[in-house]
Design an enzyme around this catalytic site. Structure first.
Site, PDB file in Angstrom:
ATOM      1  N   ARG A  88       0.861  -1.191   0.000  1.00 30.15           N
ATOM      2  CA  ARG A  88       0.000   0.000   0.000  1.00 30.15           C
ATOM      3  C   ARG A  88       0.891   1.233   0.000  1.00 30.15           C
ATOM      4  O   ARG A  88       1.728   1.398   0.886  1.00 30.15           O
ATOM      5  CB  ARG A  88      -0.879  -0.034   1.248  1.00 30.15           C
ATOM      6  N   SER A 125     -19.528   1.105  -1.577  1.00 29.66           N
ATOM      7  CA  SER A 125     -19.258   1.388  -0.154  1.00 29.66           C
ATOM      8  C   SER A 125     -18.724   2.807   0.040  1.00 29.66           C
ATOM      9  O   SER A 125     -18.767   3.350   1.138  1.00 29.66           O
ATOM     10  CB  SER A 125     -18.216   0.394   0.377  1.00 29.66           C
ATOM     11  N   HIS A 131      -5.815   0.446  -7.710  1.00 32.64           N
ATOM     12  CA  HIS A 131      -5.204  -0.880  -7.553  1.00 32.64           C
ATOM     13  C   HIS A 131      -4.515  -1.329  -8.829  1.00 32.64           C
ATOM     14  O   HIS A 131      -5.093  -1.249  -9.908  1.00 32.64           O
ATOM     15  CB  HIS A 131      -6.267  -1.931  -7.213  1.00 32.64           C
ATOM     16  N   GLU A 150      -0.291  -7.188  -5.360  1.00 34.98           N
ATOM     17  CA  GLU A 150      -1.297  -6.139  -5.542  1.00 34.98           C
ATOM     18  C   GLU A 150      -0.767  -4.842  -4.957  1.00 34.98           C
ATOM     19  O   GLU A 150      -0.356  -4.803  -3.796  1.00 34.98           O
ATOM     20  CB  GLU A 150      -2.623  -6.500  -4.865  1.00 34.98           C
TER      21      GLU A 150
END
Ligand code: 0O2
Length: 228
Positions: A88, A125, A131, A150
């Site tokens: 991340r 949401s 990504h 990822e």
């Protein structure tokens, strides 16, 4: 050299797989750090606030397989769970996300498998993040194995929202009352406003600095004048 083996083709031991995912994480993390250092060197500016990485826990892997209707097996995990190795990257501004994604996409030894732009197309949401699913070749002594990682790229505000929403949703195991989901979507809107405002402020500051620099006398010229 032979065609690289893709993780999943004949690799079956848990320890080997975790070792490969850990190696892939290290590779991608180093690449991102180098890009950040280069950016700092060239533009005197740091687009990345912080980087986190993790290997998905076995419980989480099993849960995800189950959620998607697959049996728990090493083959299925390697084939169907794309975010076992996850990194991340948290950026200062939304514009940095796209710059960074472009730079990552240009790395010759990374293959971009897919991109999901949840910033331009947020999830129901309210989730926002960019990504990229990539593979990176891991060079072992006797073969090369393409391994999936990822990469999630987002701003600090998006990360703040996603971390808290993840915690809240975990408490409800996905069945939060409608008013909670609605309020979370509303908060996601506030996050977007905050990101847009901070970006605007940053641009205004850069413009003001540039204007100051062009109108102010050259400091070095003054020094030279004084001591001549
Ligand atoms: P955890 O516990 O964070 O690991 P795919 O990977 O393409 O087969 P998937 O998993 O739906 O399918 O892909 P996607 O949409 O790219 O989501 C991957 C990860 O993004 C999730 O992993 C979360 O980390 C994050 N994410 C996606 N949607 C949301 C959301 O609505 N809220 C939050 N907070 N995070 C989200 P996991 O395995 O679902 O969860």
């Amino acid at each position: 050299m032979d065609k690289p083996l893709t993780l999943g083709e004949g690799i079956d031991s848990w320890n080997t797989i975790i070792f490969l995912y850990n190696s892939a994480l290290k590779e991608v993390k180093t690449k991102v750090e180098i890009l950040n250092d280069e950016f700092q060197q060239v533009h005197r500016y740091n687009p990345i606030e912080y980087v986190k990485s993790r290997i998905k826990s076995p419980e989480s892997i099993v849960k995800k397989l189950k959620r998607n209707g697959y049996e728990s097996s090493i083959d299925n995990m390697v084939t169907y769970v794309n975010d076992i190795a996850g990194i991340r990257v948290v950026c200062s501004f939304t514009s940095d996300i796209y710059k960074l994604a472009e730079m990552i996409g240009k790395q010759n030894d990374l293959t971009v498998i897919s991109v999901k732009d949840y910033i331009r197309h947020p999830k129901d949401s309210g989730y926002k993040s960019y990504h990229m699913l990539v593979t990176v070749p891991i060079y072992l002594s006797d073969r090369i194995i393409d391994t999936k990682v990822e990469i999630q790229i987002r701003t600090m505000a998006m990360d703040f929202w996603a971390s808290l929403e993840h915690k809240i949703y975990y408490k409800f195991e996905g069945n939060a009352p409608e008013y909670i989901s609605r309020d979370l979507r509303e908060c996601s809107g506030i996050v977007s406003m905050l990101d847009a405002k901070m970006l605007q402020l940053n641009e205004a500051i850069l413009e003001a600095k540039e204007a100051q620099a062009t109108s102010a006398p050259d400091k070095d010229a003054i020094k030279v004048g004084k001591y001549r």
